[in-house]
Design an enzyme around this catalytic site. Structure first.
Site, mmCIF file in Angstrom:
data_model
loop_
_atom_site.group_PDB
_atom_site.id
_atom_site.type_symbol
_atom_site.label_atom_id
_atom_site.label_comp_id
_atom_site.label_asym_id
_atom_site.label_seq_id
_atom_site.Cartn_x
_atom_site.Cartn_y
_atom_site.Cartn_z
ATOM 1 N N GLN A 19 -10.189 -4.075 -3.154
ATOM 2 C CA GLN A 19 -11.517 -3.659 -2.701
ATOM 3 C C GLN A 19 -12.584 -4.106 -3.698
ATOM 4 O O GLN A 19 -13.695 -4.483 -3.318
ATOM 5 C CB GLN A 19 -11.558 -2.135 -2.531
ATOM 6 C CG GLN A 19 -12.880 -1.629 -1.990
ATOM 7 C CD GLN A 19 -13.136 -2.057 -0.555
ATOM 8 O OE1 GLN A 19 -12.304 -1.845 0.301
ATOM 9 N NE2 GLN A 19 -14.295 -2.641 -0.282
ATOM 10 N N CYS B 102 -16.217 1.774 0.409
ATOM 11 C CA CYS B 102 -15.079 0.933 0.830
ATOM 12 C C CYS B 102 -14.706 1.144 2.291
ATOM 13 O O CYS B 102 -14.063 0.293 2.882
ATOM 14 C CB CYS B 102 -13.889 1.174 -0.087
ATOM 15 S SG CYS B 102 -13.220 2.838 -0.012
ATOM 16 N N HIS C 187 -7.349 0.556 -6.451
ATOM 17 C CA HIS C 187 -7.557 -0.247 -5.231
ATOM 18 C C HIS C 187 -8.248 -1.557 -5.646
ATOM 19 O O HIS C 187 -9.404 -1.804 -5.316
ATOM 20 C CB HIS C 187 -8.419 0.555 -4.244
ATOM 21 C CG HIS C 187 -8.430 -0.007 -2.856
ATOM 22 N ND1 HIS C 187 -7.625 -1.059 -2.458
ATOM 23 C CD2 HIS C 187 -9.152 0.341 -1.754
ATOM 24 C CE1 HIS C 187 -7.858 -1.318 -1.182
ATOM 25 N NE2 HIS C 187 -8.769 -0.496 -0.730
ATOM 26 N N ARG D 203 -13.551 -8.480 2.336
ATOM 27 C CA ARG D 203 -12.121 -8.275 2.051
ATOM 28 C C ARG D 203 -11.348 -9.524 2.457
ATOM 29 O O ARG D 203 -10.418 -9.951 1.777
ATOM 30 C CB ARG D 203 -11.583 -7.050 2.816
ATOM 31 C CG ARG D 203 -12.173 -5.713 2.383
ATOM 32 C CD ARG D 203 -11.748 -5.331 0.988
ATOM 33 N NE ARG D 203 -10.312 -5.273 0.829
ATOM 34 C CZ ARG D 203 -9.543 -4.249 1.193
ATOM 35 N NH1 ARG D 203 -10.090 -3.156 1.689
ATOM 36 N NH2 ARG D 203 -8.237 -4.266 1.009
ATOM 37 N N ASP E 247 -17.165 7.302 -2.141
ATOM 38 C CA ASP E 247 -15.925 7.192 -1.355
ATOM 39 C C ASP E 247 -15.665 8.581 -0.767
ATOM 40 O O ASP E 247 -16.332 9.558 -1.137
ATOM 41 C CB ASP E 247 -14.791 6.740 -2.297
ATOM 42 C CG ASP E 247 -13.481 6.431 -1.568
ATOM 43 O OD1 ASP E 247 -13.487 6.305 -0.324
ATOM 44 O OD2 ASP E 247 -12.444 6.308 -2.248
ATOM 45 N N ARG F 86 0.877 -1.180 0.000
ATOM 46 C CA ARG F 86 0.000 0.000 0.000
ATOM 47 C C ARG F 86 0.910 1.225 0.000
ATOM 48 O O ARG F 86 1.701 1.428 0.911
ATOM 49 C CB ARG F 86 -0.911 0.022 1.224
ATOM 50 C CG ARG F 86 -1.650 1.355 1.365
ATOM 51 C CD ARG F 86 -2.757 1.345 2.359
ATOM 52 N NE ARG F 86 -3.910 0.640 1.846
ATOM 53 C CZ ARG F 86 -5.139 0.749 2.349
ATOM 54 N NH1 ARG F 86 -5.370 1.550 3.370
ATOM 55 N NH2 ARG F 86 -6.146 0.073 1.826
HETATM 56 N N1 NVA Z 1 -9.893 6.706 -1.773
HETATM 57 C C1 NVA Z 1 -9.526 6.314 -0.429
HETATM 58 C C2 NVA Z 1 -9.757 4.862 -0.215
HETATM 59 C C3 NVA Z 1 -9.428 4.372 1.173
HETATM 60 C C4 NVA Z 1 -9.605 2.884 1.347
HETATM 61 C C5 NVA Z 1 -8.063 6.677 -0.182
HETATM 62 O O1 NVA Z 1 -7.237 6.462 -1.073
HETATM 63 O O2 NVA Z 1 -7.771 7.194 0.893
HETATM 64 N N1 CP Z 2 -11.244 -0.012 2.450
HETATM 65 C C1 CP Z 2 -9.983 -0.085 2.873
HETATM 66 O O1 CP Z 2 -9.037 -0.357 2.115
HETATM 67 O O2 CP Z 2 -9.830 0.143 4.224
HETATM 68 P P1 CP Z 2 -8.481 0.376 5.015
HETATM 69 O O3 CP Z 2 -7.913 1.705 4.570
HETATM 70 O O4 CP Z 2 -8.905 0.396 6.463
HETATM 71 O O5 CP Z 2 -7.521 -0.734 4.725
#
Ligand code: NVA
Ligand code: CP
Length: 301
Positions: A134, A259, A131, A287, A219, A104
């Site tokens: 997800q 998500c 992502h 997940r 989101d 990540r």
């Molecule tokens: N769009 C959000 C998704 C978090 C799971 C981010 O990148 O922070």
């Molecule tokens: N939806 C998701 O990826 O959650 P986290 O940021 O908690 O991993």
């Protein structure tokens, strides 16, 4: 042999993705029945986190343990990656010691470079651009609730961000149509628009986009790394809140997904996310099952 990676959904064929969703449903049933299944005994997943996480970290770590293996949490704060060791060197070293690597991070290119030098499968667990993990859970959730998503209408409301891009790839692979309503200046990446053109429609009006939808998704308005833009985004995105007025123009049996983490009163009203059309808790739990199916696919099939 070059390993299979999961950097975007497009790394897998439609067939492979559909089978993975079915397998996730089976793995969920096996877990609920208390069945012990340990296909990854002695296998290790390295998990590189350069951004925060609750669901992703816990689902991968719990999934590896349930499969009889283990996971190592690697924060950029405590590893040499965070002190500038080249990505290519880190990829060669880490992949000589573990069986798969999950990443990540911010720049999508980092995961691409890492995977090019890794001798084991690399999984994208969120970048600024995509992502895909997800989406496996979201597709599993839709299929469990409503059956096949092929031919359905899905509506994305809000920012043209990493989740939106993965929904665009999912439209292509799972065969649904995606209406995307964003404020001006927050449209998805034009290259991804061009690649998914046949399956998406870009719109401005959230009501028009939500009309006759089978699934409404949104989101956060400011993703991780965009914290300083929060207040500017809050005003631009106000008309894009998913609330019961917006849900009322969708099909009667439309589902709502997010998500998570969510901000009630911003991108979604409390009555929608906590209401009867919302499937966000199944979506979050899935997940675990979907990523176990992914690990099994990448490591033993
Ligand atoms: N769009 C959000 C998704 C978090 C799971 C981010 O990148 O922070
Ligand atoms: N939806 C998701 O990826 O959650 P986290 O940021 O908690 O991993």
């Amino acid at each position: 042999m070059t390993p299979r990676h999961f950097v975007t959904l497009l790394d897998l064929s439609s067939d492979e993705l559909e089978r993975l969703v079915q397998r996730a449903i089976e793995l969920q049933k096996m877990r609920r029945a208390g069945e012990i299944y340990e296909p990854l005994k002695n296998r290790v997943l390295g998990m590189i986190f350069e951004k925060s996480s609750t669901r992703t970290r816990v689902s991968f770590e719990a999934g590896m343990t349930q499969f009889g293996g283990s996971a190592i949490f690697l924060s950029s704060r405590d590893t040499q990656l965070g002190r500038g060791e080249p990505i290519e060197d880190s990829a060669r070293v880490l992949s000589s010691m573990v069986d798969a690597v999950m990443i990540r991070t911010f720049e999508h290119e980092m995961v691409e470079r890492f995977s090019a030098y890794s001798s084991v499968p690399v999984i994208n667990a969120l970048t600024d651009d995509f992502h895909p993990c997800q989406l496996l859970a979201d597709m599993q959730t839709y299929v469990e609730q409503r059956g096949s998503i092929r031919g359905k209408t899905v509506t994305w409301i809000g920012d043209g961000n990493n989740m939106c891009h993965s929904y665009m790839n999912a439209a292509l692979r799972f065969g649904f149509h995606l209406n995307i309503a964003t404020p001006e200046g927050y449209e998805p990446n034009p290259k991804i628009v061009a690649a998914t053109r046949s399956h998406i429609t870009l719109m401005r009006d959230p009501k028009e986009a939500a009309s006759a939808a089978d699934l409404i998704v949104t989101d956060v308005w400011a993703s991780m790394g965009q914290e300083e833009e929060s207040s500017a985004r809050n005003s631009v995105f106000q008309p894009y809140q998913v609330n019961s007025q917006l849900m009322s123009v969708a099909n009667q049996d439309a589902l709502f997904m997010h998500c998570l983490p969510a901000h009630r009163g911003e991108e979604v009203s409390a009555e929608v996310i906590d209401g009867p059309q919302s499937v966000v808790w199944d979506e979050a739990e899935n997940r675990l099952h979907a990523q176990k199916a992914l690990l099994e696919f990448l490591l033993i099939s």
